[in-house]
Design an enzyme around this catalytic site. Structure first.
Site, PDB file in Angstrom:
ATOM      1  CB  SER A 111      -4.632   2.820   5.185  1.00 50.08           C
ATOM      2  OG  SER A 111      -4.718   4.098   5.749  1.00 50.08           O
ATOM      3  CD  GLU A 112      -4.169  -3.758   8.094  1.00 48.56           C
ATOM      4  OE1 GLU A 112      -5.204  -4.443   8.258  1.00 48.56           O
ATOM      5  OE2 GLU A 112      -3.119  -3.946   8.725  1.00 48.56           O
ATOM      6  CB  SER A 167     -12.206   5.820   9.243  1.00 49.65           C
ATOM      7  OG  SER A 167     -12.342   6.535   8.047  1.00 49.65           O
ATOM      8  CB  ILE A 199       1.517   2.580   1.006  1.00 56.46           C
ATOM      9  CG1 ILE A 199       0.780   1.640   1.984  1.00 56.46           C
ATOM     10  CG2 ILE A 199       2.783   3.153   1.626  1.00 56.46           C
ATOM     11  CD1 ILE A 199       0.129   2.308   3.193  1.00 56.46           C
ATOM     12  NE  ARG A 232      -5.235  13.053  11.574  1.00 51.24           N
ATOM     13  CZ  ARG A 232      -5.727  12.244  12.504  1.00 51.24           C
ATOM     14  NH1 ARG A 232      -5.943  12.681  13.724  1.00 51.24           N
ATOM     15  NH2 ARG A 232      -6.024  10.988  12.205  1.00 51.24           N
ATOM     16  N   GLY A 257     -14.956  27.958 -19.432  1.00 47.39           N
ATOM     17  CA  GLY A 257     -14.584  26.751 -20.185  1.00 47.39           C
ATOM     18  C   GLY A 257     -13.094  26.460 -20.105  1.00 47.39           C
ATOM     19  CD  GLU A 302      -1.070  12.647   6.764  1.00 44.75           C
ATOM     20  OE1 GLU A 302      -1.000  13.224   7.855  1.00 44.75           O
ATOM     21  OE2 GLU A 302      -0.096  12.487   6.004  1.00 44.75           O
ATOM     22  N   GLY A 303      -6.901  10.927   7.842  1.00 47.15           N
ATOM     23  CA  GLY A 303      -8.145  11.103   8.598  1.00 47.15           C
ATOM     24  C   GLY A 303      -9.119  11.935   7.792  1.00 47.15           C
TER      25      GLY A 303
HETATM   26  N1  CAA Z   1      -3.348  11.704  19.250  1.00 42.86           N
HETATM   27  C1  CAA Z   1      -2.857  10.872  20.184  1.00 42.86           C
HETATM   28  N2  CAA Z   1      -3.479   9.728  20.564  1.00 42.86           N
HETATM   29  C2  CAA Z   1      -4.648   9.450  19.962  1.00 42.86           C
HETATM   30  C3  CAA Z   1      -5.225  10.262  18.975  1.00 42.86           C
HETATM   31  C4  CAA Z   1      -4.522  11.439  18.611  1.00 42.86           C
HETATM   32  N3  CAA Z   1      -4.996  12.275  17.682  1.00 42.86           N
HETATM   33  N4  CAA Z   1      -6.375   9.702  18.552  1.00 42.86           N
HETATM   34  C5  CAA Z   1      -6.536   8.572  19.246  1.00 42.86           C
HETATM   35  N5  CAA Z   1      -5.488   8.421  20.097  1.00 42.86           N
HETATM   36  C6  CAA Z   1      -5.277   7.331  21.058  1.00 42.86           C
HETATM   37  C7  CAA Z   1      -6.345   7.356  22.164  1.00 42.86           C
HETATM   38  O1  CAA Z   1      -5.956   8.229  23.202  1.00 42.86           O
HETATM   39  C8  CAA Z   1      -6.352   5.900  22.588  1.00 42.86           C
HETATM   40  O2  CAA Z   1      -5.247   5.648  23.421  1.00 42.86           O
HETATM   41  P1  CAA Z   1      -5.446   5.009  24.887  1.00 42.86           P
HETATM   42  O3  CAA Z   1      -6.182   3.722  24.721  1.00 42.86           O
HETATM   43  O4  CAA Z   1      -4.048   4.864  25.402  1.00 42.86           O
HETATM   44  O5  CAA Z   1      -6.267   6.003  25.661  1.00 42.86           O
HETATM   45  C9  CAA Z   1      -6.089   5.147  21.277  1.00 42.86           C
HETATM   46  O6  CAA Z   1      -5.458   6.081  20.414  1.00 42.86           O
HETATM   47  C10 CAA Z   1      -7.350   4.606  20.647  1.00 42.86           C
HETATM   48  O7  CAA Z   1      -8.213   5.714  20.448  1.00 42.86           O
HETATM   49  P2  CAA Z   1      -9.780   5.567  20.441  1.00 42.86           P
HETATM   50  O8  CAA Z   1     -10.237   4.740  21.582  1.00 42.86           O
HETATM   51  O9  CAA Z   1     -10.346   6.937  20.308  1.00 42.86           O
HETATM   52  O10 CAA Z   1      -9.984   4.699  19.114  1.00 42.86           O
HETATM   53  P3  CAA Z   1     -11.167   4.672  18.071  1.00 42.86           P
HETATM   54  O11 CAA Z   1     -11.052   3.373  17.387  1.00 42.86           O
HETATM   55  O12 CAA Z   1     -12.467   5.025  18.712  1.00 42.86           O
HETATM   56  O13 CAA Z   1     -10.863   5.889  17.059  1.00 42.86           O
HETATM   57  C11 CAA Z   1      -9.604   7.251  15.557  1.00 42.86           C
HETATM   58  C12 CAA Z   1      -9.616   6.280  16.727  1.00 42.86           C
HETATM   59  C13 CAA Z   1      -9.380   8.654  16.105  1.00 42.86           C
HETATM   60  C14 CAA Z   1     -10.858   7.247  14.740  1.00 42.86           C
HETATM   61  C15 CAA Z   1      -8.414   6.783  14.741  1.00 42.86           C
HETATM   62  O14 CAA Z   1      -8.547   5.450  14.420  1.00 42.86           O
HETATM   63  C16 CAA Z   1      -8.107   7.619  13.541  1.00 42.86           C
HETATM   64  O15 CAA Z   1      -7.464   8.642  13.686  1.00 42.86           O
HETATM   65  N6  CAA Z   1      -8.506   7.172  12.298  1.00 42.86           N
HETATM   66  C17 CAA Z   1      -8.049   7.803  11.088  1.00 42.86           C
HETATM   67  C18 CAA Z   1      -6.791   7.109  10.629  1.00 42.86           C
HETATM   68  C19 CAA Z   1      -5.903   7.988   9.829  1.00 42.86           C
HETATM   69  O16 CAA Z   1      -5.787   9.176  10.048  1.00 42.86           O
HETATM   70  N7  CAA Z   1      -5.209   7.372   8.863  1.00 42.86           N
HETATM   71  C20 CAA Z   1      -4.252   8.056   8.087  1.00 42.86           C
HETATM   72  C21 CAA Z   1      -3.307   7.068   7.450  1.00 42.86           C
HETATM   73  S1  CAA Z   1      -1.778   7.835   6.906  1.00 42.86           S
HETATM   74  C22 CAA Z   1      -2.183   8.706   5.560  1.00 42.86           C
HETATM   75  O17 CAA Z   1      -3.322   8.839   5.205  1.00 42.86           O
HETATM   76  C23 CAA Z   1      -1.013   9.364   4.853  1.00 42.86           C
HETATM   77  C24 CAA Z   1      -1.374  10.049   3.623  1.00 42.86           C
HETATM   78  O18 CAA Z   1      -2.444   9.889   3.111  1.00 42.86           O
HETATM   79  C25 CAA Z   1      -0.475  10.926   2.960  1.00 42.86           C
HETATM   80  P1  FAD Z   2     -13.473   4.415   5.279  1.00 46.72           P
HETATM   81  O1  FAD Z   2     -12.846   4.408   6.607  1.00 46.72           O
HETATM   82  O2  FAD Z   2     -14.081   3.165   4.801  1.00 46.72           O
HETATM   83  O3  FAD Z   2     -14.551   5.589   5.242  1.00 46.72           O
HETATM   84  C1  FAD Z   2     -15.597   5.662   4.267  1.00 46.72           C
HETATM   85  C2  FAD Z   2     -16.482   6.854   4.613  1.00 46.72           C
HETATM   86  O4  FAD Z   2     -17.127   6.625   5.887  1.00 46.72           O
HETATM   87  C3  FAD Z   2     -15.710   8.171   4.775  1.00 46.72           C
HETATM   88  O5  FAD Z   2     -16.504   9.249   4.325  1.00 46.72           O
HETATM   89  C4  FAD Z   2     -15.511   8.272   6.274  1.00 46.72           C
HETATM   90  O6  FAD Z   2     -15.331   9.613   6.724  1.00 46.72           O
HETATM   91  C5  FAD Z   2     -16.824   7.690   6.785  1.00 46.72           C
HETATM   92  N1  FAD Z   2     -16.697   7.146   8.130  1.00 46.72           N
HETATM   93  C6  FAD Z   2     -15.950   6.076   8.531  1.00 46.72           C
HETATM   94  N2  FAD Z   2     -16.103   5.861   9.849  1.00 46.72           N
HETATM   95  C7  FAD Z   2     -16.934   6.826  10.306  1.00 46.72           C
HETATM   96  C8  FAD Z   2     -17.470   7.155  11.569  1.00 46.72           C
HETATM   97  N3  FAD Z   2     -17.138   6.468  12.678  1.00 46.72           N
HETATM   98  N4  FAD Z   2     -18.321   8.198  11.663  1.00 46.72           N
HETATM   99  C9  FAD Z   2     -18.651   8.922  10.566  1.00 46.72           C
HETATM  100  N5  FAD Z   2     -18.166   8.672   9.339  1.00 46.72           N
HETATM  101  C10 FAD Z   2     -17.333   7.632   9.212  1.00 46.72           C
HETATM  102  N6  FAD Z   2      -2.820   5.511   4.367  1.00 46.72           N
HETATM  103  C11 FAD Z   2      -1.616   5.218   4.924  1.00 46.72           C
HETATM  104  O7  FAD Z   2      -1.545   4.529   5.922  1.00 46.72           O
HETATM  105  N7  FAD Z   2      -0.478   5.698   4.376  1.00 46.72           N
HETATM  106  C12 FAD Z   2      -0.461   6.472   3.269  1.00 46.72           C
HETATM  107  O8  FAD Z   2       0.611   6.888   2.822  1.00 46.72           O
HETATM  108  C13 FAD Z   2      -1.710   6.793   2.657  1.00 46.72           C
HETATM  109  N8  FAD Z   2      -1.752   7.532   1.511  1.00 46.72           N
HETATM  110  C14 FAD Z   2      -2.943   7.673   0.854  1.00 46.72           C
HETATM  111  C15 FAD Z   2      -2.962   8.252  -0.415  1.00 46.72           C
HETATM  112  C16 FAD Z   2      -4.133   8.295  -1.140  1.00 46.72           C
HETATM  113  C17 FAD Z   2      -4.148   8.893  -2.506  1.00 46.72           C
HETATM  114  C18 FAD Z   2      -5.341   7.777  -0.583  1.00 46.72           C
HETATM  115  C19 FAD Z   2      -6.635   7.776  -1.358  1.00 46.72           C
HETATM  116  C20 FAD Z   2      -5.331   7.248   0.679  1.00 46.72           C
HETATM  117  C21 FAD Z   2      -4.135   7.174   1.411  1.00 46.72           C
HETATM  118  N9  FAD Z   2      -4.082   6.548   2.656  1.00 46.72           N
HETATM  119  C22 FAD Z   2      -2.889   6.274   3.243  1.00 46.72           C
HETATM  120  C23 FAD Z   2      -5.306   5.980   3.238  1.00 46.72           C
HETATM  121  C24 FAD Z   2      -6.225   7.027   3.881  1.00 46.72           C
HETATM  122  O9  FAD Z   2      -5.703   7.483   5.074  1.00 46.72           O
HETATM  123  C25 FAD Z   2      -7.612   6.361   4.031  1.00 46.72           C
HETATM  124  O10 FAD Z   2      -8.157   6.214   2.745  1.00 46.72           O
HETATM  125  C26 FAD Z   2      -8.516   7.162   4.929  1.00 46.72           C
HETATM  126  O11 FAD Z   2      -8.045   7.163   6.256  1.00 46.72           O
HETATM  127  C27 FAD Z   2      -9.966   6.678   4.866  1.00 46.72           C
HETATM  128  O12 FAD Z   2     -10.053   5.298   5.037  1.00 46.72           O
HETATM  129  P2  FAD Z   2     -10.930   4.395   4.004  1.00 46.72           P
HETATM  130  O13 FAD Z   2     -10.490   4.749   2.651  1.00 46.72           O
HETATM  131  O14 FAD Z   2     -10.843   2.999   4.441  1.00 46.72           O
HETATM  132  O15 FAD Z   2     -12.418   4.937   4.202  1.00 46.72           O
END
Ligand code: CAA
Ligand code: FAD
Length: 384
Positions: free
Chosen positions: A131-132, A137, A162, A248, A345, A368-369
């Site tokens: 994430s940045e 998302s 992070i 997830r 309470g 994680e999404g």
């Molecule tokens: N498994 C495997 N491959 C996947 C996938 C999955 N679940 N989801 C997407 N991909 C692949 C697609 O197959 C595609 O690959 P190809 O081009 O080779 O076919 C590529 O990724 C791009 O996918 P899309 O065209 O669907 O891309 P998109 O921009 O329309 O959407 C998305 C992708 C599913 C929304 C994705 O960006 C996403 O999952 N966003 C959420 C990010 C996320 O989960 N962040 C978590 C950060 S870590 C964290 O949060 C840790 C923590 O808190 C503790």
């Molecule tokens: P945004 O993407 O800006 O989303 C804002 C709102 O819009 C949300 O409700 C979202 O569901 C909705 N939305 C966005 N796009 C769509 C769409 N296409 N359709 C419908 N609704 C949409 N990331 C890492 O990489 N590593 C880590 O270790 C990590 N740890 C984390 C720990 C904490 C405590 C927190 C708060 C976040 C952490 N994250 C980490 C980041 C986390 O994965 C993101 O915050 C998350 O994926 C959502 O991204 P965002 O905050 O930019 O929200």
């Protein structure tokens, strides 16, 4: 779909892991959990002990310092730990299912020996940096760049939110090398703390999981050797997505644990607290809350175990992981809110734990999404 993953028979080993995690949670995590939440204190000693007990590299082969267990064991341990302390749970989840699994599944032999072994044995902690500020998302829009300089990459940019941001020693960082190739230009680089140009931002002051350390990480002309790239050139986004599928399941187990922990406390409290001359457990309104909580938590549990079983059986688990994460996190948010209500309470003050669980539950719908992203993933699986 994937019916062969439906065997939930727990082996003696599964039960032993669950018991060990429950003992650790009760004896080591419970005593300081409220203080760590109040003072935003990372559980340093407790995380070290999780490593010693084999909880930090549960699914990694013993050859690389891990415990060599299956995903179901990991989920059972996560559930027990998160019943008590969801902050410890996320530290464990990121290390296991994102960092260790990612290295074990896609790293080179040299990377496994050098980086996976200390991570899986709990000597050091890892972080997963996708994430940045402007790419959460919308994870394909990576602004962080990894410029190809021949024998190394030059890393520049900022990662946000992070987990283990400060406590980690080894970070898996996604960065864009070839923007013209869009997500196929992204690489995943292993970056060590202490590399010149790598800085840690301030700790986030969060609503929940306050004992876990969440930071921004900044990279300014950080030189990363080519041998630290995971997989082939341009594999970074696929790496992140594939690894997140398993991540997830870990967060789904975290949500399940939070809900189950709040439920257990609610049953105990309902039997003890008396109003109108009898325990509140004898009022039908409270009984119905408990019955609904039990039912939904049980449904979430089977979904989480099913996703773990799918992963262990070699089935496709993209959809079952997303469904488990979506459903378990909704149940966690709802059940912890009900738990506060059952406590009246007393539920609103720290001493009774459920207010913390309600705050902790919220993050499981975001990281994680988000819930919305899980629905997108599920819909794409249905319609593809
Ligand atoms: N498994 C495997 N491959 C996947 C996938 C999955 N679940 N989801 C997407 N991909 C692949 C697609 O197959 C595609 O690959 P190809 O081009 O080779 O076919 C590529 O990724 C791009 O996918 P899309 O065209 O669907 O891309 P998109 O921009 O329309 O959407 C998305 C992708 C599913 C929304 C994705 O960006 C996403 O999952 N966003 C959420 C990010 C996320 O989960 N962040 C978590 C950060 S870590 C964290 O949060 C840790 C923590 O808190 C503790
Ligand atoms: P945004 O993407 O800006 O989303 C804002 C709102 O819009 C949300 O409700 C979202 O569901 C909705 N939305 C966005 N796009 C769509 C769409 N296409 N359709 C419908 N609704 C949409 N990331 C890492 O990489 N590593 C880590 O270790 C990590 N740890 C984390 C720990 C904490 C405590 C927190 C708060 C976040 C952490 N994250 C980490 C980041 C986390 O994965 C993101 O915050 C998350 O994926 C959502 O991204 P965002 O905050 O930019 O929200």
């Amino acid at each position: 779909k994937n019916l062969e993953g439906l065997n939930f028979q727990l082996s003696e080993e599964h039960i032993a892991v669950k018991d060990a995690a429950r003992d650790f949670a009760q004896n080591d995590l419970l005593p300081g959990v409220i203080e760590r939440d109040i003072h935003v204190k990372f559980p340093k000693e407790e995380a070290k002990k999780m490593g010693e007990l084999g909880f930090m590299g549960m699914m990694v082969d013993a050859k690389y310092g891990g415990s060599g267990m299956d995903t179901l064991s990991y989920v059972l341990a996560m559930e027990e730990i998160c019943k008590v302390d969801a902050s410890a749970g996320v530290i464990m989840s990121v290390n296991n299912s994102l960092v260790c699994y990612g290295l074990a599944a896609y790293g080179s032999e040299e990377q496994k020996v050098r980086f996976l072994t200390p991570l899986a044995s709990g000597q050091v902690i890892g972080a997963f940096c996708l994430s940045e500020p402007e790419a959460g998302s919308d994870a394909t829009s990576q602004r962080t760049t990894a410029e190809d300089k021949g024998d190394h990459y030059l890393l520049n940019g900022t990662k946000n939110w992070i987990t283990n941001g400060d406590s980690s020693s080894i970070c898996l960082v996604m960065a864009q090398t070839n923007p013209e190739l869009k997500h196929k230009g992204i690489n995943c680089l292993i970056v060590e703390k202490g590399t010149p140009g790598f800085a840690i931002g301030n700790k986030e002051d969060k609503m929940g999981i306050r004992a876990s350390d969440t930071h921004s990480l900044m990279f300014s002309d950080v030189k990363v050797p080519k041998e630290n790239r995971i997989g082939a050139e341009g594999f970074g986004f696929k790496f992140a997505m594939s690894t997140l599928n398993g991540g997830r399941i870990g967060i789904a187990a975290q949500a399940l644990g939070i809900a189950a922990g709040a439920f257990d406390l609610s049953v105990k409290y309902a039997k003890e607290r008396k109003t109108f001359g009898k325990p509140i457990a004898e009022h039908q309104a409270i009984q119905f809350k408990l019955a609904e909580m039990r039912t939904k938590i049980e449904a979430a549990r089977w979904m989480v175990y099913k996703a773990a079983r799918d992963k262990d059986s070699g089935n496709d688990y993209v959809e079952s992981a997303a469904m488990a994460k979506y459903y378990a996190s909704e149940v966690a948010m709802w059940a912890t809110t009900e738990a506060v209500q059952i406590h009246g309470g007393y539920g609103y003050v720290r001493e009774f734990h459920v207010e913390r669980m309600m705050r902790d539950a919220k993050i499981t719908q975001i990281y994680e999404g988000t819930t919305e992203i899980q629905k997108m993933v599920i819909a794409r699986e249905i319609l593809k």
